[in-house]
Structures are given as C-alpha cells and as structure tokens.
Design a protein around this motif. Structure first.
Motif, PDB file in Angstrom:
ATOM      1  N   VAL A   1       1.022  -1.396  -0.038  1.00 39.59           N
ATOM      2  CA  VAL A   1       0.054   0.024  -0.228  1.00 39.59           C
ATOM      3  C   VAL A   1       1.051   1.091  -0.390  1.00 39.59           C
ATOM      4  N   ARG A   2       1.807   0.925   0.794  1.00 32.74           N
ATOM      5  CA  ARG A   2       3.182   2.591   0.663  1.00 32.74           C
ATOM      6  C   ARG A   2       3.562   2.660  -0.847  1.00 32.74           C
TER       7      ARG A   2
ATOM      8  N   ILE B   1       3.063   6.133  -3.430  1.00 28.52           N
ATOM      9  CA  ILE B   1       4.649   6.815  -3.182  1.00 28.52           C
ATOM     10  C   ILE B   1       4.083   6.623  -4.851  1.00 28.52           C
ATOM     11  N   LEU B   2       4.017   5.577  -5.526  1.00 31.53           N
ATOM     12  CA  LEU B   2       3.973   5.257  -6.806  1.00 31.53           C
ATOM     13  C   LEU B   2       3.224   6.727  -7.276  1.00 31.53           C
ATOM     14  N   VAL B   3       2.220   6.485  -7.040  1.00 29.61           N
ATOM     15  CA  VAL B   3       0.464   7.864  -7.549  1.00 29.61           C
ATOM     16  C   VAL B   3       1.563   9.192  -7.312  1.00 29.61           C
TER      17      VAL B   3
ATOM     18  N   VAL C   1       1.275  11.627  -9.500  1.00 35.72           N
ATOM     19  CA  VAL C   1       0.942  13.340  -9.575  1.00 35.72           C
ATOM     20  C   VAL C   1       1.566  13.847  -9.537  1.00 35.72           C
ATOM     21  N   ILE C   2       2.603  13.872  -9.179  1.00 39.20           N
ATOM     22  CA  ILE C   2       3.589  15.492  -9.282  1.00 39.20           C
ATOM     23  C   ILE C   2       4.001  15.107 -10.556  1.00 39.20           C
ATOM     24  N   VAL C   3       4.624  14.526 -11.046  1.00 42.67           N
ATOM     25  CA  VAL C   3       5.211  14.256 -12.902  1.00 42.67           C
ATOM     26  C   VAL C   3       3.770  15.212 -13.781  1.00 42.67           C
ATOM     27  N   ALA C   4       2.333  14.699 -13.922  1.00 40.42           N
ATOM     28  CA  ALA C   4       1.644  15.127 -14.326  1.00 40.42           C
ATOM     29  C   ALA C   4       1.034  16.506 -14.029  1.00 40.42           C
TER      30      ALA C   4
END
Length: 50
Positions: A22-23, A27-29, A33-36
């Motif tokens: 889950v962690r 982190i991937l999500v 979001v930051i990259v997007a």
C-alpha cells in the motif's frame, strides 16, 4: 497450539507485506501526480484541483 502460532505468524507477515505494498502504491501515485502536474505546467495548461 503450535499450528495456531504458525498461522498467526503467517497472518502478521501477510499484513506487513500488504502495508508495504500500500505504501509503495501511494508513493507511485504521488509521484505520478507530481509528474502529471509538471507536464501540465510545462504545456501551459491551467490545472485546477478540488
């Protein structure tokens, strides 16, 4: 009693693995979001959140 102890250890291990997964996903999500947002900013697109 021994069987019960082994089962409990397996359950606890599974829970620990699940938490780690889950962690990792969160982190991937967050990174996605930051990259997007960076891509949107460089493209000059106004991003509204909320």
């Amino acid at each position: 009693m021994k069987l019960s102890k082994e089962w409990w250890r397996t359950v606890r291990y599974a829970i620990k693995e699940e938490r780690r997964t889950v962690r990792l996903i969160s982190i991937l999500v967050t990174a996605g979001v930051i990259v997007a947002m960076l891509i949107a900013a460089t493209n000059g697109v106004s991003v509204t959140i909320g």
